[in-house]
Design an enzyme around this catalytic site. Sequence first.
Site, PDB file in Angstrom:
ATOM      1  N   HIS A  43      85.806   2.434 -10.870  1.00  0.00           N
ATOM      2  CA  HIS A  43      86.958   3.274 -10.558  1.00  0.00           C
ATOM      3  C   HIS A  43      88.099   3.062 -11.538  1.00  0.00           C
ATOM      4  CE1 HIS A  43      85.358   3.584  -6.200  1.00  0.00           C
ATOM      5  NE2 HIS A  43      84.563   4.091  -7.097  1.00  0.00           N
ATOM      6  N   HIS A 101      81.084   5.490 -11.539  1.00  0.00           N
ATOM      7  CA  HIS A 101      80.857   4.272 -10.774  1.00  0.00           C
ATOM      8  C   HIS A 101      82.048   3.313 -10.730  1.00  0.00           C
ATOM      9  CE1 HIS A 101      78.211   1.952  -8.364  1.00  0.00           C
ATOM     10  NE2 HIS A 101      77.794   1.093  -9.256  1.00  0.00           N
ATOM     11  N   HIS A 126      81.294  -3.764 -10.696  1.00  0.00           N
ATOM     12  CA  HIS A 126      80.008  -3.225 -11.137  1.00  0.00           C
ATOM     13  C   HIS A 126      79.629  -3.772 -12.526  1.00  0.00           C
ATOM     14  CE1 HIS A 126      80.064  -0.751  -7.664  1.00  0.00           C
ATOM     15  NE2 HIS A 126      80.986   0.060  -8.092  1.00  0.00           N
TER      16      HIS A 126
END
Length: 489
Positions: A378, A376, A349
Amino acid sequence: MRSWGSFVVVVVVTVLCLILNEANVCNGGSTSSFVRKVEKTIDMPLDSDVFRVPSGYNAPQQVHITQGDLVGKAVIVSWVTQDEPGSNTVLYWKANDKQKSSAEGKVLTYKFYNYTSGYIHHCTIKDLVFNTKYYYALGVGNTMRQFWFRTLLKLDQMFLILLVSSVNYMNLNLCEFNYNSYCISYEALNGKHGDLGQSYDSNLTLTHYENNPTKGQTVLFVGDLSYADNYPFHDNVRWDTWGRFVERSTAYQPWIWTAGNHEIDFVPEIPFTRRYHVPYKASGSTAPLWYSIKRASAYIIVLSSYSAYGKYTPQYKWLEQEFPKVNRTVTPWLIVLMHSPWYNSYNYHFMEGETMRVMYEPWFVKYKVDVVYAGHVHAYERSERVSNIAYNVVNGICTPISDQSAPVYITIGDGGNLEGLATNMTEPQPKYSAYREASFGHAMFDIKNRTHAYYSWHRNQDGYAVTADSLWFFNRYWNPVDDSTTAVS
Ligand SMILES: *[C@@H]1O[C@H](CO)[C@@H](O)[C@H](O)[C@H]1NC(C)=O
Ligand SMILES: *[C@@H]1O[C@H](CO)[C@@H](O)[C@H](O)[C@H]1NC(C)=O
Ligand SMILES: *[C@@H]1O[C@H](CO)[C@@H](O)[C@H](O)[C@H]1NC(C)=O
Ligand SMILES: *[C@@H]1O[C@H](CO)[C@@H](O)[C@H](O)[C@H]1NC(C)=O
Ligand SMILES: *[C@@H]1O[C@H](CO)[C@@H](O)[C@H](O)[C@H]1NC(C)=O
């Protein structure tokens, strides 16, 4: 100065198992070598104890509460009845007072692909007294169920207690804290670091938070609840099981909801907003995906990473008017929640939050936001106080710089993703990154008074008393001195 109660926030993350190594220091801050081990993720079966339907015909289930107004004198109580609409009434009373009051809610149902929901009830109870324990009861006759919650202190009293939890506790679901993910080492939870080969579920993460001696008073949930959308047809039965799973926390303390990418479903009729009501109108918002509340000494702004945020959009116009309303005398601490992080140095991300950062970061600096929580990714990461707002398309000034008016950005996303992506970080560690670790846990933001808050992050693999990252936050408005050296290693 009078003393305040503490406001604790909890952030929980899921964890997968970890491997203990030595930490190494990079250009930026430090990268912990504690890395969660990637274990096979197994859903808790639908007949697990945590998903059990309460006994009795049409008994209320999936009970959850959240703040119901701007200031904390109202609570939204939500629940589901499966067999028939049943009663919409919430009975409630002060702990030391037999006089019962009642409030009437509304019921709705929805269809999604081939799923038809149960009867979803939402009822706002108002005019509550601050700093008081209330009981409340739902349902009728034999299947009536009783719960309780406590209201916080008044906003303009200095003894507020805020508890903010931020958390990713959230990510209780599948792979985030959730029921699919497991990965907490049972041995580690018991204080031993031994064989981490067995994985357990996120149920342990929730238990871990519940056992933390610093009791959070509010959970700040940074998105990705049930992960139902990972199932064929977004199997909404997984919303029901998730609701039953977290009820043991959500029925007793308000969870402040932020929408993640798994809540969006990319359809107009979003299951999330039918199941989880928030008091968005109280802050002048036109949609439930962005809103704000005042909670004890904190002003909490919730943003939507997946709604339009460009200039002239409803979210932009709302936020532009929202920041000037924050009065730091009444709510000294300014906290923002969003799903997609702006400062993230994982190769997962990466840069997804960039366009929103470009739009809103100047306001975060101007209005001196204390801390921003996102999910978002991890893994865990805490930034330095940095900003990157000087750039325009011709000047070339595009590197984040140290900025004492800027917030600390904390990513507390949780895991469970089988790819193990969150262990892949950009190297060297960027200067804006103060601490990062590829594991999960929950965090507490314990607001002591208007100048100090103690922040601690507890990785799931340890006993709950162990903090993997902690520091004193100095309030950006009342005590804007450099707090970058207050981290305890
Ligand atoms: C919905 O469709 C899926 C796939 O055909 C099926 O497995 C599931 O049982 C159906 N659910 C209902 C409620 O009919
Ligand atoms: C979940 O945790 C609770 C409390 O620790 C325990 O009673 C329950 O048996 C656990 N359920 C599962 C499926 O692990
Ligand atoms: C902020 O709140 C304080 C305390 O209620 C009040 O005295 C002050 O006038 C407020 N400031 C503004 C700008 O409204
Ligand atoms: C880590 O991410 C980078 C950038 O996406 C990629 O080039 C690299 O192959 C990844 N490394 C591993 C071990 O997956
Ligand atoms: C605020 O809390 C901190 C930490 O507990 C304490 O050191 C400080 O003295 C307090 N400030 C005031 C004004 O009470």
